[in-house]
Design an enzyme around this catalytic site. Structure first.
Site, PDB file in Angstrom:
ATOM      1  N   CYS A 241     -37.261  58.354  21.141  1.00  0.00           N
ATOM      2  CA  CYS A 241     -38.272  57.331  21.817  1.00  0.00           C
ATOM      3  C   CYS A 241     -37.437  55.809  21.601  1.00  0.00           C
ATOM      4  O   CYS A 241     -36.455  55.734  21.758  1.00  0.00           O
ATOM      5  CB  CYS A 241     -39.617  57.392  20.945  1.00  0.00           C
ATOM      6  SG  CYS A 241     -40.737  56.061  21.584  1.00  0.00           S
TER       7      CYS A 241
ATOM      8  N   ASP B  59     -40.885  61.435  33.045  1.00  0.00           N
ATOM      9  CA  ASP B  59     -40.962  60.235  32.096  1.00  0.00           C
ATOM     10  C   ASP B  59     -41.125  59.165  32.601  1.00  0.00           C
ATOM     11  O   ASP B  59     -40.225  58.458  33.447  1.00  0.00           O
ATOM     12  CB  ASP B  59     -39.608  60.173  31.133  1.00  0.00           C
ATOM     13  CG  ASP B  59     -39.754  59.139  29.951  1.00  0.00           C
ATOM     14  OD1 ASP B  59     -40.619  58.299  29.981  1.00  0.00           O
ATOM     15  OD2 ASP B  59     -39.348  59.554  28.976  1.00  0.00           O
TER      16      ASP B  59
ATOM     17  N   HIS C 111     -42.273  61.814  28.653  1.00  0.00           N
ATOM     18  CA  HIS C 111     -41.743  61.172  27.428  1.00  0.00           C
ATOM     19  C   HIS C 111     -42.321  61.724  26.107  1.00  0.00           C
ATOM     20  O   HIS C 111     -43.606  61.965  26.147  1.00  0.00           O
ATOM     21  CB  HIS C 111     -42.180  59.584  27.433  1.00  0.00           C
ATOM     22  CG  HIS C 111     -41.505  58.580  26.505  1.00  0.00           C
ATOM     23  ND1 HIS C 111     -40.238  58.145  26.746  1.00  0.00           N
ATOM     24  CD2 HIS C 111     -41.979  58.154  25.374  1.00  0.00           C
ATOM     25  CE1 HIS C 111     -39.778  57.580  25.794  1.00  0.00           C
ATOM     26  NE2 HIS C 111     -40.801  57.405  24.843  1.00  0.00           N
TER      27      HIS C 111
END
Length: 250
Positions: A127, A183, A215
């Site tokens: 992330c 994502d 994600h």
């Protein structure tokens, strides 16, 4: 039963500032290669600690520095909407040079330890930490980088300035990038840009794109967890570090 891994929360130096870090190491005697683990926006929480412990179980000394320490020392939250909003708020307060200072501090600590082989390190981030890992790949000590779904690499850099992607020519080691094809935070075009920049500048790399993954697919505490993609990605990470970092020895 004796644990194969020992863990502790320690204090390291980042420039003239002391910060917390989570350390996980094999409990057996020996000297090992080292890996820096970089957090999501949710802090050095149980997931990031678990990643460090898995790295230690695989035979590495792993350290996860608290990269929000200037704003929120010891920050750690879950995965709710309020947690995400707070994590993003602190992300906006970071700067690339300070983040690199934190990683340098983590590496310096590792190199000072008797159970670490001071001959380059690996770096793994998720992330926001995936973006920071791409930044950290520019440090000369970083031999291998595993960057998981780092948003904004092609469009911005922490604190402002040219996008982090513009630093690609500074990368010396090998970089693996892991992305989910679903994502919503990272358009396929940006993944293409990252891959093109790595190729253009001769950086050894592999880019993995997982169909059906979104994600956060590596984190088993998030609703976006994708077991198949996570399993394959972990195997690729272990292969990357085994092929680039020094082998453990007594």
């Amino acid at each position: 039963m004796t644990s194969l891994v020992r863990t502790e929360t320690i204090t390291i130096s980042s420039g003239d500032t002391d910060i917390l870090a989570y350390l996980a190491a094999p409990s057996r005697p020996g000297r090992f290669a080292a890996v820096v683990v970089l957090q999501e926006v949710f802090g050095v929480n149980s997931h990031i600690r678990e990643v460090a412990e898995r790295m230690a179980g695989a035979g590495y000394v792993a350290i996860a520095p608290h990269i929000y320490h200037r704003q929120a020392p010891g920050f750690e939250v879950g995965y709710g909407e309020e947690d995400l909003a707070l994590g993003r708020q602190y992300k906006q307060g970071t700067k690339a040079d300070e983040l690199l200072m934190d990683v340098r501090g983590a590496i310096a600590y590792l190199y000072s330890q008797g159970n670490v082989i001071p001959d380059g390190v690996g770096c793994i981030g998720f992330c926001f930490g995936g973006h920071v890992a791409y930044l950290a790949a520019t440090l000369p000590e970083v031999k291998a980088t595993a960057s998981f779904y780092g948003a904004g690499i092609a469009t911005l850099t922490p604190g402002g300035g040219e996008p982090t992607l513009s630093r690609t020519p500074e990368i010396i080691g090998t970089l693996y990038g892991f992305f989910g094809e679903n994502d919503g935070l990272i358009p396929a075009q940006e993944v293409d840009q990252i891959e093109a920049a790595l190729s253009e500048h001769g950086v050894p790399h592999k880019i993995f794109r997982y169909p059906g993954a979104s994600h956060g697919f590596f984190c088993d505490q998030r609703s976006s967890y994708n077991p198949e993609a996570a399993r394959d990605a972990w195997e690729q990470v272990l292969e990357l570090f085994k092929s680039t970092l020094p082998a453990a020895h007594p």
